[in-house]
Design an enzyme around this catalytic site. Structure first.
Site, PDB file in Angstrom:
ATOM      1  N   LYS A 173      -0.583  -4.015  -3.471  1.00 45.22           N
ATOM      2  CA  LYS A 173      -1.897  -3.434  -3.170  1.00 45.22           C
ATOM      3  C   LYS A 173      -1.946  -2.051  -3.823  1.00 45.22           C
ATOM      4  CE  LYS A 173      -5.128  -2.192   0.503  1.00 45.22           C
ATOM      5  NZ  LYS A 173      -5.183  -0.713   0.320  1.00 45.22           N
ATOM      6  N   ASP A 175      10.710   5.245  -9.718  1.00 47.37           N
ATOM      7  CA  ASP A 175      10.402   5.905 -10.988  1.00 47.37           C
ATOM      8  C   ASP A 175      11.207   7.180 -11.193  1.00 47.37           C
ATOM      9  OD1 ASP A 175       8.659   3.889 -11.531  1.00 47.37           O
ATOM     10  OD2 ASP A 175       6.859   5.136 -11.638  1.00 47.37           O
ATOM     11  N   SER A 205       0.802  -1.210   0.000  1.00 50.06           N
ATOM     12  CA  SER A 205       0.000   0.000   0.000  1.00 50.06           C
ATOM     13  C   SER A 205       0.843   1.272   0.000  1.00 50.06           C
ATOM     14  CB  SER A 205      -0.945  -0.059   1.201  1.00 50.06           C
ATOM     15  OG  SER A 205      -2.039   0.781   1.043  1.00 50.06           O
TER      16      SER A 205
END
Length: 389
Positions: free
Chosen positions: A322, A308, A297
């Protein structure tokens, strides 16, 4: 009794929730109820109630039957993250969100598949530690109540209680699943979601157990303390972190990332909402982020954004996966409901739901029997940082 070995299977699942909000548009829900289930409510429910009144041997409370209907209604979504909370559960959830409560000082997490509840972290000096509980104990009973499969928020309500009162807990411990029962004396607990220290070679270390409202200030203070000690690089440990508050992890990432996209969500209607970092703060030292299969999460939002943007190296094993967001709605009578309302995407547009985040440097944890304090994953993260210093 269930086979004790089954308690060791599965992975953690975190709860990524937006803050408690008011106004569920209850009139809309009432309209749905009248239009779609009114005949069933007056028919089958009425029949069931009559049968219970006339034949059921045990005692019951009318209010418990009503609460059971609400819980069952939401559970009909077949979504493990959507839950109805009664008044006690809602109160406990708010206390946890605020970061202070009367309890024993243990962080609980639950395997979404097996329902197993694990004490993933015992606070230093807490009633739980004084009672002899340890990290990774598997919680079997609170008093005489078996908790496996019970909603985690309900488990918490059984553990919490007034300061000075006692609670009995039965756990399974270790590879041989030794059964241990302890008694803890409840006290006022300040959630300790961040721990930090300086490692060798000037490598700072910050561990986040979960993302609560108190976590941002604790993280910022830890970062500033390590910087004042001359930190040359940093390890952020998100292993076994089940997630938490969406806004909190975004605020923390704003401290770490250059100006740009942190994460974005898409709701049922396809509406897109972005969270962005500004140019006021950026962490410019070598960074490694530790994660494992129990990192879920909000932890995955953190790791995904760092990965990224290319501002750090992810070390460890595949995360839980999740990629959906929940929102908690106030039902105006002391109860609430948590519903999955959106899916989230990393800055590069990845939705990791059911897949998780793949580490840049994969290394499985290896338990050292001769030295229980040894941590090969942390050592690998430090090795990665030394190469960049």
């Amino acid at each position: 009794m269930k086979n004790k070995k089954s308690f060791m299977q599965g992975a953690l699942c975190g709860a990524l929730a937006i803050l408690l909000v008011a106004g569920l548009m209850s009139c809309g829900l009432k309209a749905y109820s009248r239009d779609n289930v009114s005949s069933d409510a007056s028919g089958k429910l009425g029949t069931l109630k009559k049968l219970i009144d006339q034949t059921y041997l045990g005692d019951f409370e009318e209010e418990d039957l009503k609460e059971g209907i609400y819980k069952g209604f939401v559970s009909g979504l077949d979504d493990p993250y959507s839950v109805y909370y009664d008044k006690d559960e809602t109160r406990a959830m708010i206390e946890t969100t605020e970061g202070e409560y009367d309890g024993i000082g243990a962080v609980l997490s639950q395997d979404i598949n097996t329902g197993i509840v694990t004490l993933v972290r015992i606070y230093e000096g807490s009633p739980a530690m004084e009672a002899g509980l340890k990290d990774n104990d598997i919680l079997y009973k609170v008093e005489d109540i078996e908790v496996t499969g019970m909603d985690l928020s309900e488990v918490v309500t059984h553990i919490k209680g007034d300061k000075g009162t006692k609670v009995s807990l039965t756990v399974y411990r270790g590879d041989d699943h030794e059964e241990i029962t302890v008694t803890a004396v409840r006290n006022t607990i300040q959630a300790q979601t961040v721990a930090h220290r300086m490692l060798e070679d000037g490598i700072g270390y910050i561990a986040i157990s979960e993302f609560d409202l108190v976590t941002f200030d604790q993280y910022q203070q830890a970062l500033e303390d390590l910087e004042s000690q001359g930190m040359s690089s940093l390890v952020v440990d998100l292993r076994n972190n089940p997630g938490g508050n969406y806004n909190t992890v975004c605020k923390i990432l704003d401290l770490m990332l250059p100006e740009g996209l942190i994460v974005y969500t898409k709701d049922k209607a396809g509406n897109k909402e972005e969270e962005r970092s500004d140019d006021a703060h950026q962490f410019n030292l070598p960074l490694a982020v530790l994660m494992n299969g129990n990192s879920a999460s909000a932890s995955e939002i953190y790791a995904g954004a760092i990965q990224d943007h290319g501002t750090g190296t992810i070390v460890g094993t595949q995360s839980y996966g999740k990629g959906v967001v929940q929102q908690i709605f106030d039902l105006k009578d002391g109860t609430s409901v948590k519903l999955t309302i959106a899916e989230y995407f990393t800055p590069n547009g990845r939705n990791i739901h059911g897949k998780g985040i793949t580490p840049d440097v994969e290394v499985e944890y290896e338990k050292n029997e001769e030295n229980p304090e040894a941590d090969n994953q942390l050592e690998k993260a430090m090795e990665v940082l030394r190469e960049k210093m």
